[in-house]
Scaffold this active site. Structure first.
Site, PDB file in Angstrom:
ATOM      1  N   LYS A 125       0.947  -1.227   0.140  1.00 48.83           N
ATOM      2  CA  LYS A 125      -0.123  -0.145  -0.134  1.00 48.83           C
ATOM      3  C   LYS A 125       0.960   1.166   0.062  1.00 48.83           C
ATOM      4  O   LYS A 125       0.579   2.304  -0.664  1.00 48.83           O
ATOM      5  CB  LYS A 125      -0.731  -0.087   1.297  1.00 48.83           C
ATOM      6  N   ASN A 126       1.780   1.225   0.939  1.00 46.59           N
ATOM      7  CA  ASN A 126       2.785   2.537   0.884  1.00 46.59           C
ATOM      8  C   ASN A 126       3.749   2.613  -0.194  1.00 46.59           C
ATOM      9  O   ASN A 126       4.525   3.652  -0.235  1.00 46.59           O
ATOM     10  CB  ASN A 126       3.330   2.667   2.468  1.00 46.59           C
ATOM     11  N   ARG A 162      -8.008  -0.894   5.048  1.00 46.89           N
ATOM     12  CA  ARG A 162      -7.279   0.241   4.711  1.00 46.89           C
ATOM     13  C   ARG A 162      -5.860  -0.234   3.891  1.00 46.89           C
ATOM     14  O   ARG A 162      -5.335   0.182   3.051  1.00 46.89           O
ATOM     15  CB  ARG A 162      -7.012   1.468   5.570  1.00 46.89           C
ATOM     16  N   ASP A 196       5.447   0.180  12.108  1.00 47.95           N
ATOM     17  CA  ASP A 196       4.197  -0.517  11.468  1.00 47.95           C
ATOM     18  C   ASP A 196       4.156  -1.830  12.046  1.00 47.95           C
ATOM     19  O   ASP A 196       2.889  -2.391  11.791  1.00 47.95           O
ATOM     20  CB  ASP A 196       4.015  -0.441  10.002  1.00 47.95           C
ATOM     21  N   ILE A 226       8.872   6.326  17.050  1.00 45.36           N
ATOM     22  CA  ILE A 226       8.326   7.266  15.962  1.00 45.36           C
ATOM     23  C   ILE A 226       7.209   8.033  16.197  1.00 45.36           C
ATOM     24  O   ILE A 226       7.064   9.366  15.852  1.00 45.36           O
ATOM     25  CB  ILE A 226       8.170   6.243  14.528  1.00 45.36           C
ATOM     26  N   ARG A 244      -4.328  10.239   5.347  1.00 47.94           N
ATOM     27  CA  ARG A 244      -3.249  11.093   5.510  1.00 47.94           C
ATOM     28  C   ARG A 244      -2.279  11.256   4.335  1.00 47.94           C
ATOM     29  O   ARG A 244      -1.769  12.153   3.871  1.00 47.94           O
ATOM     30  CB  ARG A 244      -2.297  10.910   6.688  1.00 47.94           C
ATOM     31  N   CYS A 275      -4.228  12.376  13.899  1.00 45.25           N
ATOM     32  CA  CYS A 275      -4.800  11.187  13.686  1.00 45.25           C
ATOM     33  C   CYS A 275      -4.424  10.212  15.024  1.00 45.25           C
ATOM     34  O   CYS A 275      -3.975  10.638  15.932  1.00 45.25           O
ATOM     35  CB  CYS A 275      -4.215  10.351  12.332  1.00 45.25           C
ATOM     36  N   ARG A 311       1.415  13.988  13.823  1.00 43.85           N
ATOM     37  CA  ARG A 311       1.896  13.875  12.287  1.00 43.85           C
ATOM     38  C   ARG A 311       1.795  15.267  11.468  1.00 43.85           C
ATOM     39  O   ARG A 311       1.053  15.282  10.566  1.00 43.85           O
ATOM     40  CB  ARG A 311       0.942  12.667  11.875  1.00 43.85           C
TER      41      ARG A 311
HETATM   42  C1  EPZ Z   1       4.888   6.873   6.646  1.00 38.98           C
HETATM   43  O1  EPZ Z   1       3.970   7.765   7.369  1.00 38.98           O
HETATM   44  C2  EPZ Z   1       3.579   5.601   6.347  1.00 38.98           C
HETATM   45  N1  EPZ Z   1       2.583   5.974   5.506  1.00 38.98           N
HETATM   46  C3  EPZ Z   1       3.179   5.044   7.818  1.00 38.98           C
HETATM   47  O2  EPZ Z   1       2.353   4.017   7.670  1.00 38.98           O
HETATM   48  C4  EPZ Z   1       4.429   4.744   8.625  1.00 38.98           C
HETATM   49  O3  EPZ Z   1       3.843   4.548   9.976  1.00 38.98           O
HETATM   50  C5  EPZ Z   1       5.444   6.022   8.638  1.00 38.98           C
HETATM   51  O4  EPZ Z   1       5.757   6.335   7.315  1.00 38.98           O
HETATM   52  C6  EPZ Z   1       6.713   5.819   9.604  1.00 38.98           C
HETATM   53  O5  EPZ Z   1       7.350   4.675   8.856  1.00 38.98           O
HETATM   54  C7  EPZ Z   1       2.707   6.017   4.112  1.00 38.98           C
HETATM   55  O6  EPZ Z   1       3.732   5.962   3.825  1.00 38.98           O
HETATM   56  C8  EPZ Z   1       1.728   6.353   3.510  1.00 38.98           C
HETATM   57  P1  EPZ Z   1       6.733  10.114   8.451  1.00 38.98           P
HETATM   58  P2  EPZ Z   1       4.394   9.351   7.270  1.00 38.98           P
HETATM   59  O7  EPZ Z   1       6.650  11.388   7.875  1.00 38.98           O
HETATM   60  O8  EPZ Z   1       5.286   9.602   5.992  1.00 38.98           O
HETATM   61  C9  EPZ Z   1       7.565  13.182  11.983  1.00 38.98           C
HETATM   62  C10 EPZ Z   1       0.412   2.665   7.841  1.00 38.98           C
HETATM   63  O9  EPZ Z   1       0.268   1.946   8.976  1.00 38.98           O
HETATM   64  N2  EPZ Z   1       7.228  14.306  10.957  1.00 38.98           N
HETATM   65  O10 EPZ Z   1       8.027   9.159   8.438  1.00 38.98           O
HETATM   66  O11 EPZ Z   1       3.118  10.204   7.584  1.00 38.98           O
HETATM   67  C11 EPZ Z   1       6.041  12.344  12.318  1.00 38.98           C
HETATM   68  O12 EPZ Z   1       5.502  13.227  13.192  1.00 38.98           O
HETATM   69  C12 EPZ Z   1       1.085   3.910   8.147  1.00 38.98           C
HETATM   70  O13 EPZ Z   1       0.669   2.115   6.633  1.00 38.98           O
HETATM   71  C13 EPZ Z   1       7.295  15.595  11.356  1.00 38.98           C
HETATM   72  O14 EPZ Z   1       7.544  15.966  12.508  1.00 38.98           O
HETATM   73  O15 EPZ Z   1       5.493   9.325   8.555  1.00 38.98           O
HETATM   74  C14 EPZ Z   1       6.868  11.237  12.903  1.00 38.98           C
HETATM   75  O16 EPZ Z   1       6.958  11.264  14.201  1.00 38.98           O
HETATM   76  C15 EPZ Z   1       0.882   4.614   9.344  1.00 38.98           C
HETATM   77  N3  EPZ Z   1       7.277  16.620  10.323  1.00 38.98           N
HETATM   78  C16 EPZ Z   1       8.066  10.974  12.122  1.00 38.98           C
HETATM   79  O17 EPZ Z   1       8.410  12.144  11.631  1.00 38.98           O
HETATM   80  C17 EPZ Z   1       6.958  16.243   9.127  1.00 38.98           C
HETATM   81  O18 EPZ Z   1       6.869  16.931   8.338  1.00 38.98           O
HETATM   82  C18 EPZ Z   1       7.914   9.948  10.888  1.00 38.98           C
HETATM   83  O19 EPZ Z   1       6.853  10.250  10.205  1.00 38.98           O
HETATM   84  C19 EPZ Z   1       6.746  14.858   8.857  1.00 38.98           C
HETATM   85  C20 EPZ Z   1       6.935  13.766   9.805  1.00 38.98           C
END
Ligand code: EPZ
Length: 434
Positions: A39-40, A413, A321, A343, A109, A133, A138
């Site tokens: 999916k991702n 999802r 995840d 995370i 998201r 969420c 996030r």
């Molecule tokens: C991706 O989300 C995945 N989603 C998530 O999978 C996964 O849990 C996550 O990466 C971590 O591996 C998709 O790929 C669609 P991040 P993402 O930006 O990109 C902080 C699932 O179950 N951050 O890597 O939204 C954030 O708060 C989903 O399939 C900022 O501070 O995650 C977090 O603490 C859930 N500012 C950390 O970085 C930003 O601008 C990692 O988040 C962006 C992120």
């Protein structure tokens, strides 16, 4: 107005179509499971189709609600979208709209992934801020910082991001923390920018590499994907893509924990072990054997599980995840495990539900102490987010008696036909309408 009402109804239908899963635990699961496409990997690749006019083809796309949502959003922009037998076709010849509305973004998201491609293709984008969420705030500040460095003007107005740039310029962008969709957004935007973009402290997930490979097949010039520094040399245009995405490493990891908790023997077809090194390492410590077989992996559960400590980290560390599923596994290990979530700030929504099954788990400041118990008992449970739902299934397959898991639209999802896949390997599971 009808169009809007129809659209809102469509979203509401998905959200309130309350199915539940009923699982009777105790069976030993054995057999072969086909792992679906990731999916991702699919979601950023669908967004990448905005970067080039013409007809794109994406293969091994899982039949999931998030895919439908992304397809509908691209259609709102003017793309012609179709899904058939796990292939997606997207004709992005005429992209005329650039607004991703709240009622869509709030259900997924990953909608933020259209931001970079829209600015690169049209010079503007209006995307609803995703809002928080279940698993955390996030924010998307790093996505916006990157686009600003590339010359976009960013305004926040009544819950929307307005991004504009006549032509994006290459820039050096450092991420305070590796962000998966942030890296993907900037990488996509940079493919059509003037000059070279460097992304430093980039996320290294396999889905990033898959996106880079697909963009390169479209004519993009990218080096370093999968490492912490990615370099993108902008080109003037890209051609449509015809690409098969990678298998879903989190689905594969979920089925491995299921083999472990049911003392089972499950062969996973179509998965890539290199994407699961950290997970396989921890599962092996718990006593599960994971061996490579032709085209996949075979996971065999032990008669009793060892306790294992872990902490979630950006790839190649243990994936967040997989944290909930791993906790369900450890809830019946012989001993105490300590699991830290590094995370997201609120990714223990599954703990209260596991406790209702008899698990002995306490949490403090993002760390869970899991004291293994001999048995779990079935109970009525509520799914809260995608991976928490998966952990409830893992536990229910072991529990004595019957478990009902409500609100499984969360599960739909990210897991394609999961009850069919589980029933095929011996699970006593059925889906019912609430
Ligand atoms: C991706 O989300 C995945 N989603 C998530 O999978 C996964 O849990 C996550 O990466 C971590 O591996 C998709 O790929 C669609 P991040 P993402 O930006 O990109 C902080 C699932 O179950 N951050 O890597 O939204 C954030 O708060 C989903 O399939 C900022 O501070 O995650 C977090 O603490 C859930 N500012 C950390 O970085 C930003 O601008 C990692 O988040 C962006 C992120």
């Amino acid at each position: 107005m009808i169009w809007n009402t129809g659209r809102i109804f469509n979203i509401l239908f998905w959200e309130v179509s309350l199915d539940k899963l009923i699982i009777k635990g105790g069976n030993r699961l054995t057999g072969t499971v086909e792992i679906s496409g990731a999916k991702n990997a699919a979601l950023p690749l669908m967004a990448a189709s905005l970067l080039a006019a013409g007809e794109h083809a994406l293969h091994r796309i899982p039949d999931l609600k998030d895919i439908t949502t992304m397809g509908a959003m691209l259609a709102d922009f003017g793309a012609v979208y179709a899904f058939d037998k796990n292939s997606v076709s997207l004709d992005c010849s005429s992209i005329t709209h650039h607004e991703a509305p709240y009622e869509r973004v709030s259900t997924m998201r990953a909608s933020v992934l259209v931001l970079g491609p829209l600015v690169a293709r049209l010079g503007k984008a209006k995307v609803s801020l995703p809002g928080g969420c279940a698993i955390g705030a996030r924010p998307i500040n790093l996505h916006l910082m990157g686009l600003e460095k590339m010359g976009a003007t960013i305004e926040l107005e009544s819950g929307y991001v307005l991004a504009e740039a006549r032509k994006l310029k290459g820039a050096s962008i450092y991420f305070d923390t590796p962000t998966v969709t942030g890296t993907e957004n900037i990488m996509m935007a940079a493919t059509l920018a003037e000059g070279t973009t460097l992304i430093e402290n980039a996320a290294r997930e396999p889905e990033i590499v898959d996106l880079a490979n697909a963009l390169i097949s479209m004519g993009a010039r990218i080096t370093g994907a999968g490492e912490s520094i990615i370099e993108i040399d902008g080109v003037s245009s890209l051609k449509p893509l015809d690409y098969t995405i990678i298998p879903d490493r989190i689905e594969a990891g979920t089925f491995m924990t299921i083999a472990g908790i049911t003392n089972g023997d499950i062969t996973l077809r179509n998965c890539i072990s290199e994407h699961l090194d950290a997970v396989i390492n921890k599962l092996a410590d718990s006593g599960i054997t994971v061996d490579p077989v032709e085209g996949g992996l075979r996971a065999i559960g032990p008669s009793q599980l060892n306790p294992v400590n872990t902490r979630t980290m950006p790839y190649p560390g243990f994936p967040t995840d997989m944290q909930a599923q791993f906790m369900a596994l450890m809830s019946v290990a012989v001993g105490t495990s300590v699991i830290s979530e590094k995370i997201f700030e609120n990714r223990f929504m599954h703990v209260a539900e596991l406790r209702r099954m008899g698990a002995d788990i306490t949490t403090e400041d993002g760390t869970a102490t899991v004291r293994g118990v001999r048995t779990l008992t079935g109970a009525p449970l509520m799914a809260t987010d995608l991976r928490a739902s998966a952990s409830l299934i893992v536990a229910a397959l072991r529990a004595e008696g019957e478990t009902e898991i409500h609100r499984i639209y969360h599960l739909d999802r990210g897991y394609e036909h999961i009850e069919e896949k589980l029933a095929k390997i011996g699970a006593d599971i059925r889906r019912e309408r609430e």
